[in-house]
Structure formats: structure tokens, C-alpha cells
Design a protein around this motif. Structure first.
Motif, mmCIF file in Angstrom:
data_model
loop_
_atom_site.group_PDB
_atom_site.id
_atom_site.type_symbol
_atom_site.label_atom_id
_atom_site.label_comp_id
_atom_site.label_asym_id
_atom_site.label_seq_id
_atom_site.Cartn_x
_atom_site.Cartn_y
_atom_site.Cartn_z
ATOM 1 N N UNK A 86 0.794 -1.230 0.000
ATOM 2 C CA UNK A 86 0.000 0.000 0.000
ATOM 3 C C UNK A 86 0.826 1.279 0.000
ATOM 4 N N UNK A 87 2.109 1.170 -0.229
ATOM 5 C CA UNK A 87 2.918 2.392 -0.198
ATOM 6 C C UNK A 87 2.650 3.221 -1.467
ATOM 7 N N UNK A 88 2.187 4.431 -1.275
ATOM 8 C CA UNK A 88 1.945 5.317 -2.417
ATOM 9 C C UNK A 88 2.069 6.758 -1.921
ATOM 10 N N UNK A 89 1.807 7.683 -2.826
ATOM 11 C CA UNK A 89 1.791 9.101 -2.447
ATOM 12 C C UNK A 89 3.061 9.560 -1.763
ATOM 13 N N UNK A 90 2.867 10.215 -0.613
ATOM 14 C CA UNK A 90 4.000 10.817 0.094
ATOM 15 C C UNK A 90 5.038 9.783 0.527
ATOM 16 N N UNK A 91 4.538 8.633 0.981
ATOM 17 C CA UNK A 91 5.474 7.607 1.458
ATOM 18 C C UNK A 91 6.325 7.050 0.325
ATOM 19 N N UNK A 92 5.701 6.879 -0.830
ATOM 20 C CA UNK A 92 6.452 6.390 -1.989
ATOM 21 C C UNK A 92 7.476 7.441 -2.431
ATOM 22 N N UNK A 93 7.048 8.684 -2.473
ATOM 23 C CA UNK A 93 7.960 9.764 -2.866
ATOM 24 C C UNK A 93 9.149 9.820 -1.910
ATOM 25 N N UNK A 94 8.866 9.624 -0.634
ATOM 26 C CA UNK A 94 9.908 9.638 0.390
ATOM 27 C C UNK A 94 10.924 8.521 0.127
ATOM 28 N N UNK A 95 10.415 7.319 -0.109
ATOM 29 C CA UNK A 95 11.311 6.177 -0.334
ATOM 30 C C UNK A 95 12.108 6.359 -1.628
ATOM 31 N N UNK A 96 11.458 6.907 -2.645
ATOM 32 C CA UNK A 96 12.136 7.090 -3.940
ATOM 33 C C UNK A 96 13.311 8.065 -3.835
ATOM 34 N N UNK A 97 13.187 9.002 -2.903
ATOM 35 C CA UNK A 97 14.258 9.993 -2.726
ATOM 36 C C UNK A 97 15.590 9.327 -2.401
ATOM 37 N N UNK A 98 15.514 8.198 -1.713
ATOM 38 C CA UNK A 98 16.743 7.517 -1.298
ATOM 39 C C UNK A 98 17.295 6.600 -2.384
ATOM 40 N N UNK A 99 16.428 6.201 -3.303
ATOM 41 C CA UNK A 99 16.758 5.057 -4.166
ATOM 42 C C UNK A 99 17.616 5.409 -5.374
ATOM 43 N N UNK A 100 18.687 4.631 -5.562
ATOM 44 C CA UNK A 100 19.415 4.685 -6.826
ATOM 45 C C UNK A 100 18.724 3.779 -7.835
ATOM 46 N N UNK A 101 18.184 2.684 -7.336
ATOM 47 C CA UNK A 101 17.526 1.716 -8.199
ATOM 48 C C UNK A 101 16.293 1.172 -7.507
ATOM 49 N N UNK A 102 15.324 0.747 -8.320
ATOM 50 C CA UNK A 102 14.099 0.173 -7.758
ATOM 51 C C UNK A 102 13.867 -1.215 -8.363
ATOM 52 N N UNK A 103 13.612 -2.170 -7.502
ATOM 53 C CA UNK A 103 13.261 -3.514 -7.955
ATOM 54 C C UNK A 103 11.783 -3.740 -7.657
ATOM 55 N N UNK A 104 11.050 -4.179 -8.671
ATOM 56 C CA UNK A 104 9.605 -4.375 -8.527
ATOM 57 C C UNK A 104 9.240 -5.837 -8.803
ATOM 58 N N UNK A 105 8.926 -6.590 -7.757
ATOM 59 C CA UNK A 105 8.458 -7.947 -8.005
ATOM 60 C C UNK A 105 6.975 -7.915 -8.386
ATOM 61 N N UNK A 106 6.636 -8.609 -9.459
ATOM 62 C CA UNK A 106 5.222 -8.666 -9.855
ATOM 63 C C UNK A 106 4.837 -10.113 -10.133
#
Ligand SMILES: Nc1ncnc2c1ncn2[C@@H]1O[C@H](COP(=O)(O)OP(=O)(O)O)[C@@H](O)[C@H]1O
Ligand SMILES: [Mg+2]
Length: 207
Positions: A86-106
């Protein structure tokens, strides 16, 4: 230090499995790895507590999930962020600020894909901002390549211009290893050659 965010708003998509296994792989490479568990359920931290002391060590970051400037110990090579459902909006933006890379399991189910839609829209926006094509990596979780489910997943991701980097099959090896704070990289290699092979594209991408 490199920071990798493992994210997908769908619960049970495989975030913690990816985070813990990647952490262990890197730790075996003599890298200093720290996990920041943003999930209130703290599954990654529970796994860390179970991890035998004789295995390559992984530490946890002592910070709350909304910390803006967490104190990261010196000499850390990799910071891995495990994220909650359920991470979206502000929390997602916050986490993205730290990230060099993002891994998305689907996982290739209609429920999982639908639940991932808004999130992928947001990620693609971020990708455009960063002008960085290899910033996101999608992992087909609990699915075998060249199956109908895999093709459906690829078709779904095509609209986002996101290829599937690799598929990790549905395997009790992950589940059983986790019971004792282990990853597939902590087991004798003859037990799980197929899984290790499937990880190779992700390992190459991370490095
Ligand atoms: N490739 C896999 N094969 C078998 N079981 C898996 C696999 N990936 C994840 N699981 C299992 O699926 C469940 C959800 O995975 P988890 O990593 O906890 O997802 P999330 O952190 O996104 O909620 C867990 O019980 C986990 O052991
Ligand atoms: Mg989790």
C-alpha cells in the motif's frame, strides 16, 4: 553506497523475499549490507533475527519509516529498502528519494497486475525525470518463463516500456530457507542451481 528500493504496493508480491535474498547475496560478496525495513510488519527484521551468526552478516537500520535523514553507519556498501504494502503518495515519494535503483516484483495474476497500475505510472514518471532507463527492474515472481502467465505479464508491462528482467520460479526453497534466516545463497549450491541461475540477470543489473 548504493541504495535499492524493493517496492510494489501489492502485499505478498515478493518484496521481502527479494530484499532478504539480495542482501544475503551481497553479504557473501564481502559487501557491507544494511536493511531498512519500512514495513510495520518488520518481516525483513524478523528474518534478520533468525539469521545464524556464522553466516555473512547483514545489519538493520535503526530508523523509523518516515525518517528524513537517517543515520547510516559508515562503510556501508548497500542500503536495501524493504517496503510495505500500500505504499503510495507521500510515502512512496519519500522512499524514492533515497533510491538509486528500484526492484519491482510482480506476480502474473490479474489482481496483482491491477493493483500495480498506479504505482507503475508513478515509477515511469520518475524514470522520465531521472532520464535513466535502467533505474527500474521488474522481476516476474513465482512464475516460469515461456508460460502463458509470463506472456500476459510481459504484455501488461509493455505499455510501461518495462521489460521483465528475470523470472523467479515458485519454489519452496525460498520459504524453507527463510524459516532459519537463510536465503537461497546460504544453501549448498547443488540444492538450488536453477534458482541461482534465475538470479543471475538481477545480480548483473544490481552491480
Ligand atoms: N519465488 C517464490 N517461491 C515461493 N514462494 C515465494 C516466492 N516469493 C515469495 N514467496 C512467498 O510468498 C509470500 C509473500 O512473499 P513476501 O516476500 O513476504 O511478499 P511481500 O514482502 O511483498 O509482502 C511469502 O510467504 C513468501 O515466502
Ligand atoms: Mg514484506
Amino acid at each position: 553506497m548504493q541504495t535499492i528500493l524493493v517496492a510494489n504496493p501489492k502485499g505478498g508480491s515478493g518484496k521481502t523475499t527479494l530484499t532478504t535474498n539480495l542482501a544475503a547475496y551481497l553479504a557473501w560478496q564481502n559487501q557491507r549490507v544494511i536493511i531498512w525495513d519500512l514495513d510495520r510488519q518488520k518481516s525483513s527484521l524478523d528474518w534478520l533475527k533468525l539469521r545464524p551468526a556464522e553466516l555473512p552478516s547483514i545489519v538493520s537500520l535503526d530508523a523509523t519509516r518516515d525518517e528524513i535523514d537517517p543515520e547510516i553507519p559508515e562503510n556501508v556498501d548497500w542500503l536495501l529498502l524493504d517496503s510495505p504494502a500500500g505504499m503510495h503518495g507521500k510515502n512512496l515519494a519519500h522512499a524514492l528519494k533515497f533510491a538509486d535503483k528500484v526492484i519491482v516484483p510482480v506476480q502474473p495474476s490479474v489482481f496483482d497486475m491491477t493493483a500495480t497500475r498506479d504505482f507503475l505510472d508513478r515509477l515511469v514518471e520518475e524514470k522520465t525525470i531521472r532520464k535513466h532507463k535502467t533505474f527500474i527492474s521488474v522481476i516476474g515472481m513465482r512464475v516460469n518463463p515461456r508460460t502463458r502467465a509470463a506472456v500476459t505479464l510481459e504484455q501488461f508491462l509493455h505499455q510501461y516500456d518495462l521489460p521483465v528482467l528475470t523470472y523467479l520460479r515458485d519454489s519452496m526453497t525460498y520459504v524453507n530457507a527463510a524459516f532459519t534466516g537463510r536465503s537461497i545463497f546460504d544453501l549448498p549450491h547443488y540444492q538450488n542451481e536453477r534458482d541461482l541461475e534465475q538470479w543471475q540477470p538481477l545480480i548483473d543489473w544490481v552491480k
